[in-house]
Design a protein around this motif. Structure first.
Motif, PDB file in Angstrom:
ATOM      1  N   MET A   1     -15.326   1.484  15.325  1.00 38.78           N
ATOM      2  CA  MET A   1     -14.948   1.199  13.957  1.00 38.78           C
ATOM      3  C   MET A   1     -14.096   2.323  13.372  1.00 38.78           C
ATOM      4  N   ASN A   2     -14.416   3.574  13.766  1.00 38.93           N
ATOM      5  CA  ASN A   2     -13.619   4.697  13.279  1.00 38.93           C
ATOM      6  C   ASN A   2     -12.166   4.587  13.730  1.00 38.93           C
ATOM      7  N   THR A   3     -11.944   4.094  14.936  1.00 40.35           N
ATOM      8  CA  THR A   3     -10.585   3.940  15.446  1.00 40.35           C
ATOM      9  C   THR A   3      -9.786   2.993  14.563  1.00 40.35           C
ATOM     10  N   LEU A   4     -10.432   1.938  14.105  1.00 41.75           N
ATOM     11  CA  LEU A   4      -9.777   0.988  13.208  1.00 41.75           C
ATOM     12  C   LEU A   4      -9.358   1.670  11.904  1.00 41.75           C
ATOM     13  N   TRP A   5     -10.255   2.433  11.305  1.00 42.71           N
ATOM     14  CA  TRP A   5      -9.940   3.104  10.039  1.00 42.71           C
ATOM     15  C   TRP A   5      -8.859   4.163  10.212  1.00 42.71           C
ATOM     16  N   ILE A   6      -8.906   4.879  11.317  1.00 40.74           N
ATOM     17  CA  ILE A   6      -7.871   5.893  11.575  1.00 40.74           C
ATOM     18  C   ILE A   6      -6.509   5.223  11.756  1.00 40.74           C
ATOM     19  N   THR A   7      -6.478   4.142  12.533  1.00 36.89           N
ATOM     20  CA  THR A   7      -5.226   3.411  12.743  1.00 36.89           C
ATOM     21  C   THR A   7      -4.698   2.853  11.432  1.00 36.89           C
ATOM     22  N   LEU A   8      -5.568   2.276  10.633  1.00 41.72           N
ATOM     23  CA  LEU A   8      -5.161   1.726   9.339  1.00 41.72           C
ATOM     24  C   LEU A   8      -4.640   2.828   8.406  1.00 41.72           C
ATOM     25  N   ALA A   9      -5.308   3.960   8.386  1.00 40.35           N
ATOM     26  CA  ALA A   9      -4.864   5.086   7.552  1.00 40.35           C
ATOM     27  C   ALA A   9      -3.497   5.583   8.006  1.00 40.35           C
ATOM     28  N   LEU A  10      -3.278   5.678   9.318  1.00 45.70           N
ATOM     29  CA  LEU A  10      -1.985   6.124   9.828  1.00 45.70           C
ATOM     30  C   LEU A  10      -0.874   5.144   9.461  1.00 45.70           C
ATOM     31  N   LEU A  11      -1.144   3.858   9.584  1.00 44.36           N
ATOM     32  CA  LEU A  11      -0.143   2.857   9.232  1.00 44.36           C
ATOM     33  C   LEU A  11       0.198   2.891   7.744  1.00 44.36           C
ATOM     34  N   ILE A  12      -0.831   2.999   6.912  1.00 42.85           N
ATOM     35  CA  ILE A  12      -0.593   3.056   5.463  1.00 42.85           C
ATOM     36  C   ILE A  12       0.150   4.336   5.096  1.00 42.85           C
ATOM     37  N   ALA A  13      -0.274   5.450   5.654  1.00 43.48           N
ATOM     38  CA  ALA A  13       0.383   6.729   5.343  1.00 43.48           C
ATOM     39  C   ALA A  13       1.828   6.724   5.817  1.00 43.48           C
ATOM     40  N   GLY A  14       2.057   6.258   7.024  1.00 44.23           N
ATOM     41  CA  GLY A  14       3.394   6.319   7.603  1.00 44.23           C
ATOM     42  C   GLY A  14       4.375   5.338   7.009  1.00 44.23           C
ATOM     43  N   PHE A  15       3.960   4.086   6.891  1.00 40.07           N
ATOM     44  CA  PHE A  15       4.919   3.052   6.536  1.00 40.07           C
ATOM     45  C   PHE A  15       4.868   2.632   5.070  1.00 40.07           C
ATOM     46  N   ALA A  16       3.718   2.721   4.429  1.00 36.40           N
ATOM     47  CA  ALA A  16       3.664   2.400   2.999  1.00 36.40           C
ATOM     48  C   ALA A  16       4.146   3.580   2.165  1.00 36.40           C
ATOM     49  N   GLY A  17       4.323   4.728   2.778  1.00 38.36           N
ATOM     50  CA  GLY A  17       4.832   5.888   2.063  1.00 38.36           C
ATOM     51  C   GLY A  17       6.307   5.790   1.747  1.00 38.36           C
ATOM     52  N   TRP A  18       7.056   4.987   2.512  1.00 35.89           N
ATOM     53  CA  TRP A  18       8.482   4.856   2.256  1.00 35.89           C
ATOM     54  C   TRP A  18       8.768   4.274   0.873  1.00 35.89           C
ATOM     55  N   PRO A  19       8.131   3.165   0.460  1.00 34.65           N
ATOM     56  CA  PRO A  19       8.400   2.654  -0.890  1.00 34.65           C
ATOM     57  C   PRO A  19       7.986   3.645  -1.979  1.00 34.65           C
ATOM     58  N   VAL A  20       6.925   4.383  -1.738  1.00 34.48           N
ATOM     59  CA  VAL A  20       6.492   5.384  -2.725  1.00 34.48           C
ATOM     60  C   VAL A  20       7.560   6.465  -2.862  1.00 34.48           C
ATOM     61  N   THR A  21       8.070   6.947  -1.750  1.00 34.74           N
ATOM     62  CA  THR A  21       9.112   7.973  -1.786  1.00 34.74           C
ATOM     63  C   THR A  21      10.383   7.434  -2.432  1.00 34.74           C
ATOM     64  N   ALA A  22      10.755   6.194  -2.114  1.00 30.94           N
ATOM     65  CA  ALA A  22      11.940   5.591  -2.724  1.00 30.94           C
ATOM     66  C   ALA A  22      11.764   5.472  -4.239  1.00 30.94           C
ATOM     67  N   LEU A  23      10.565   5.147  -4.688  1.00 28.67           N
ATOM     68  CA  LEU A  23      10.289   5.051  -6.119  1.00 28.67           C
ATOM     69  C   LEU A  23      10.424   6.411  -6.796  1.00 28.67           C
ATOM     70  N   VAL A  24       9.937   7.454  -6.157  1.00 26.34           N
ATOM     71  CA  VAL A  24      10.054   8.803  -6.719  1.00 26.34           C
ATOM     72  C   VAL A  24      11.520   9.224  -6.774  1.00 26.34           C
ATOM     73  N   PHE A  25      12.306   8.903  -5.743  1.00 20.21           N
ATOM     74  CA  PHE A  25      13.741   9.206  -5.767  1.00 20.21           C
ATOM     75  C   PHE A  25      14.420   8.474  -6.920  1.00 20.21           C
ATOM     76  N   ARG A  26      14.068   7.214  -7.110  1.00 22.01           N
ATOM     77  CA  ARG A  26      14.658   6.431  -8.201  1.00 22.01           C
ATOM     78  C   ARG A  26      14.276   7.023  -9.552  1.00 22.01           C
ATOM     79  N   LEU A  27      13.036   7.447  -9.696  1.00 18.88           N
ATOM     80  CA  LEU A  27      12.584   8.068 -10.933  1.00 18.88           C
ATOM     81  C   LEU A  27      13.327   9.373 -11.192  1.00 18.88           C
ATOM     82  N   ALA A  28      13.494  10.183 -10.151  1.00 16.14           N
ATOM     83  CA  ALA A  28      14.234  11.441 -10.297  1.00 16.14           C
ATOM     84  C   ALA A  28      15.679  11.168 -10.675  1.00 16.14           C
ATOM     85  N   ARG A  29      16.263  10.147 -10.105  1.00 16.51           N
ATOM     86  CA  ARG A  29      17.649   9.780 -10.429  1.00 16.51           C
ATOM     87  C   ARG A  29      17.764   9.334 -11.880  1.00 16.51           C
ATOM     88  N   THR A  30      16.802   8.570 -12.355  1.00 13.45           N
ATOM     89  CA  THR A  30      16.802   8.113 -13.747  1.00 13.45           C
ATOM     90  C   THR A  30      16.705   9.298 -14.697  1.00 13.45           C
TER      91      THR A  30
END
Length: 174
Positions: A1-30
């Motif tokens: 079960m821990n492997t599942l949570w670690i994999t899920l955390a890595l996927l969320i951190a790695g790939f869901a972080g892109w929209p968050v970073t893009a949002l921060v860039f857009r905010l800084a640009r504004t």
């Protein structure tokens, strides 16, 4: 079960972080656009060569690409465009991209930071930041806008990945 949570955390951190970073860039640009409009309204003017004229186009930083003053095949130097308006662009209508590969590097950075925290090796985060900074040093040194974007992107990625890893560790791996 821990492997599942670690994999899920890595996927969320790695790939869901892109929209968050893009949002921060857009905010800084504004925020930058608002301060620029206030400066223009107060009578300040910016030239295209000033360091705060960043040339950001749709989230990508570019700088004008001009052809070097190398002799052409016929021996003439291409100093001016055909209409005599200035230097010939290396690629018509395009500029040189700054911080190429940033999205891929960001994903790898977030994966490494999340994995470092989940495995209890936070010192590895220092290695990630050092490698990233050394790899970009020359580009950051010559372009202040790139340095600002580098700092914003790095801090956003680090905070997102650390937050996801800490949350996963506390809630699921506890």
């Amino acid at each position: 079960m821990n492997t599942l949570w670690i994999t899920l955390a890595l996927l969320i951190a790695g790939f869901a972080g892109w929209p968050v970073t893009a949002l921060v860039f857009r905010l800084a640009r504004t925020i930058d656009d608002r301060s620029d409009s206030r400066a223009d309204a107060a009578g300040g003017s910016r030239t295209p060569d000033s360091p705060d004229a960043d040339g950001t186009v749709d989230g990508e930083i570019t700088r004008p690409a001009t052809a070097p003053s190398l002799p052409a095949e016929d021996g003439a130097t291409p100093e001016a465009a055909a209409d005599g308006t200035g230097p010939v662009p290396a690629v018509p209508g395009a500029g040189t991209r700054i911080l190429r590969g940033g999205a891929i590097i960001g994903v790898l950075e977030r994966l490494a930071v999340c994995l470092a925290i989940l495995t209890g090796q936070p010192v590895a985060i220092a290695y990630v930041v050092a490698i990233k900074g050394l790899g970009r040093f020359a580009e950051l040194k010559e372009t202040p806008v790139a340095a600002e974007r580098f700092i914003i992107g790095t801090l956003t990625s680090l905070l997102w990945a650390a937050g996801v890893a800490a949350l996963a560790k506390v809630l699921f791996l506890g």
